[in-house]
Design an enzyme around this catalytic site. Sequence first.
Site, PDB file in Angstrom:
ATOM      1  N   GLY A  26       0.824  -1.202   0.000  1.00 20.82           N
ATOM      2  CA  GLY A  26       0.000   0.000   0.000  1.00 20.82           C
ATOM      3  C   GLY A  26       0.854   1.245   0.000  1.00 20.82           C
ATOM      4  N   GLY A  28      -0.381   5.007   0.596  1.00 21.33           N
ATOM      5  CA  GLY A  28      -1.481   5.941   0.797  1.00 21.33           C
ATOM      6  C   GLY A  28      -1.023   7.243   1.410  1.00 21.33           C
ATOM      7  N   MET A  30      -1.260   8.219   4.433  1.00 20.92           N
ATOM      8  CA  MET A  30      -0.608   8.055   5.727  1.00 20.92           C
ATOM      9  C   MET A  30       0.811   7.515   5.600  1.00 20.92           C
ATOM     10  SD  MET A  30      -2.264   9.049   8.375  1.00 20.92           S
ATOM     11  CE  MET A  30      -1.379   8.123   9.619  1.00 20.92           C
ATOM     12  N   VAL A  33       3.033   0.566   3.228  1.00 21.36           N
ATOM     13  CA  VAL A  33       2.899  -0.729   3.886  1.00 21.36           C
ATOM     14  C   VAL A  33       3.657  -1.757   3.050  1.00 21.36           C
ATOM     15  CG1 VAL A  33       1.336  -2.509   4.732  1.00 21.36           C
ATOM     16  CG2 VAL A  33       0.630  -0.108   4.793  1.00 21.36           C
ATOM     17  N   LYS A  48       4.659  -1.114   8.530  1.00 24.07           N
ATOM     18  CA  LYS A  48       3.874   0.078   8.220  1.00 24.07           C
ATOM     19  C   LYS A  48       4.694   1.310   8.575  1.00 24.07           C
ATOM     20  CE  LYS A  48      -0.208  -2.650   9.317  1.00 24.07           C
ATOM     21  NZ  LYS A  48      -1.154  -2.509   8.221  1.00 24.07           N
ATOM     22  N   ASP A 149     -11.672   3.924  13.485  1.00 23.92           N
ATOM     23  CA  ASP A 149     -11.717   3.857  12.022  1.00 23.92           C
ATOM     24  C   ASP A 149     -12.083   2.438  11.596  1.00 23.92           C
ATOM     25  OD1 ASP A 149     -11.628   4.897   9.461  1.00 23.92           O
ATOM     26  OD2 ASP A 149      -9.473   4.578   9.219  1.00 23.92           O
TER      27      ASP A 149
END
Length: 253
Positions: A26, A28, A30, A33, A48, A149
């Site tokens: 990932g 993104g 933030m 990953v 992460k 979340d």
Amino acid sequence: MEVGVTGARSAGDVIDGRYEVLRVHGDGAMGLVYRVRHLRWGTDLAMKCPRPGLFATAADRDRFVAEAETWVSLGLHPNVCGCHYVRVIDGVPCVFAEYVAGGSLKERIADRSLHEGGAAAALARILDVAVQFARGLEHAHAHGLVHQDVKPANVLLDTDGTVKVTDFGLARTGGATVSGAPGRGSAGGTVLVPTGGLTPAYASPEQSAGGPLGRRSDVYSFGVSVLEMFTGGVGWMAGPVGRYGGEAAGEEG
């Protein structure tokens, strides 16, 4: 090739002399990953790494580390994705969690695999996922943590069908009161929950209105996620919950 953690890395790169990148999972807002292999342990982990720009000061970074370690404190539970430890590499705090190979609930909803085999099989499968999902949240709440979340993207399914709630405390955090939760989250106590991870389609009315959060906030988001498992989608993805949530929270008050 030996590399740091700032910027995207490729399969085969080695980070901090001990983590071989197997795959980028990932990229993104933030952060990144990775699926990595601990070269000494021979174990695959989810690594992460938040973007360095998220931390305006060293105090922000230290706070992130402390709050990510609350995920570590959840310990082992079959329906929680375990967080092993937090390590600061090149000034970036990286979270090392259990690697779950089966993908996310979001992906299962999108490809309609939950509904394979007819109505009876689909109902049994969805209820099994929902029960395991709820048990993971219950474990977190019993430890005084509110996820904030909760959504299908933050629920992983292992290849054997085990459901694991993930990403506790990866967003920047603030205080929230958890009414009636035992231990650190007892009535009137304060626990740390993500404030940067709100997803409007799943956010509870009180969360959308910026009000105090508790276990019921996660339960609301859980309910929306279960609805999505049955229907394949929710009709307010653009965020009308945020528009009307404040009114609902006010009426409840």
